[in-house]
Design an enzyme around this catalytic site. Structure first.
Site, PDB file in Angstrom:
ATOM      1  N   GLY A  18     138.574  60.180 -52.750  1.00 45.96           N
ATOM      2  CA  GLY A  18     139.678  60.513 -53.639  1.00 45.96           C
ATOM      3  C   GLY A  18     140.811  61.156 -52.858  1.00 45.96           C
ATOM      4  N   CYS A  19     141.465  62.140 -53.455  1.00 50.11           N
ATOM      5  CA  CYS A  19     142.569  62.821 -52.781  1.00 50.11           C
ATOM      6  C   CYS A  19     142.080  63.431 -51.479  1.00 50.11           C
ATOM      7  CB  CYS A  19     143.146  63.902 -53.688  1.00 50.11           C
ATOM      8  SG  CYS A  19     144.443  64.886 -52.904  1.00 50.11           S
TER       9      CYS A  19
END
Length: 247
Positions: free
Chosen positions: A93-94
């Site tokens: 993800g981020c």
């Protein structure tokens, strides 16, 4: 420790974007890129030589690997500058929060966020977010195998992500947020495949996290590197404070 892993598992909504372009001059990495791909291919983009180590090393190898007939097999397995350090790559993800989780891990010496598993050379944040390159936001980890094992690195990864989520984590969705474990050697592949088998037993849904050979890793813009630590969150080894993606 269990508290370190418990805090590492927390993710936050999509990280806000920072500056998306950088003013730059021709650098050593540019000249290497010119050699492989010809002139005019990089009038704007990321100043790789302006990054802290291991950014320039990763970019140089990515340029070489992208031009090689061996493709992803030409990626780094150990650091060229510090050959006692082994390279691992993860996407969760981020990349801001994932990086801080690994910065806190004993035995991890260097980290760099960037883009991997995509088609284009020298991708920028804007291009990756647009879904135009096939890359995912990722993290390169340089670790000392005398202090931490690859399986230990996978502990942090699987505590942090929901591996059954397709193309995203938390509130971040899109192929650029897909999760992945990208091995750099046959040894890493064997450990990772065994771990994926064990992890699948914990879920009724099929694990969506990719398990693939590492492709060229292109470092992200300097603004993104160690972003949360620069914003004041602790990167001390064994820190247990909750990781907040917004700094």
């Amino acid at each position: 420790s269990s508290s370190l892993l418990d805090n590492a598992r927390k993710w936050q909504p999509r990280c806000p974007s920072g500056p998306r372009t950088e003013s730059r001059t021709t650098t050593r990495v540019d000249m290497i890129f010119q050699k492989f791909f010809g002139g005019g291919a990089f009038e704007a983009g990321i100043d790789y030589d302006g990054l802290d180590h291991p950014g320039p090393e990763l970019a140089t190898m990515a340029a070489a690997a992208s031009s090689s007939s061996e493709g992803s097999r030409a990626t780094l397995t150990v650091s060229e500058r510090d050959p006692e350090l082994v390279l691992a790559s993860f996407a969760g993800g981020c990349f801001w929060g994932l990086e801080l989780a690994y910065q806190r891990m004993p035995g991890v010496v260097y980290t760099a966020v960037g883009y991997t598993q995509g088609r284009e050379a020298r991708p920028t944040y804007t291009q990756v977010c647009a879904g135009a390159t096939g890359h995912t936001e990722a993290l390169a980890v340089y670790y000392d195998p005398k202090e931490v094992s690859y399986d230990n690195l996978l502990d942090v990864f699987f505590k942090r992500v929901d591996p059954t989520t397709v193309n995203g984590q938390g509130n971040d969705f899109g192929r650029q947020y897909r999760t992945g474990v990208y091995y750099h050697s046959k040894e890493q592949e064997a450990v990772a495949r065994a771990r994926f088998t064990d992890e699948q037993l914990l879920y009724s849904k099929v694990i969506a996290t990719e398990l693939k050979s590492a492709m060229p890793f292109w470092p992200a813009e300097k603004y993104h590197q160690q972003y949360l630590a620069k914003g004041g969150q602790s990167a001390k080894k064994n820190a247990v404070e909750t990781i907040r993606c917004y700094g």
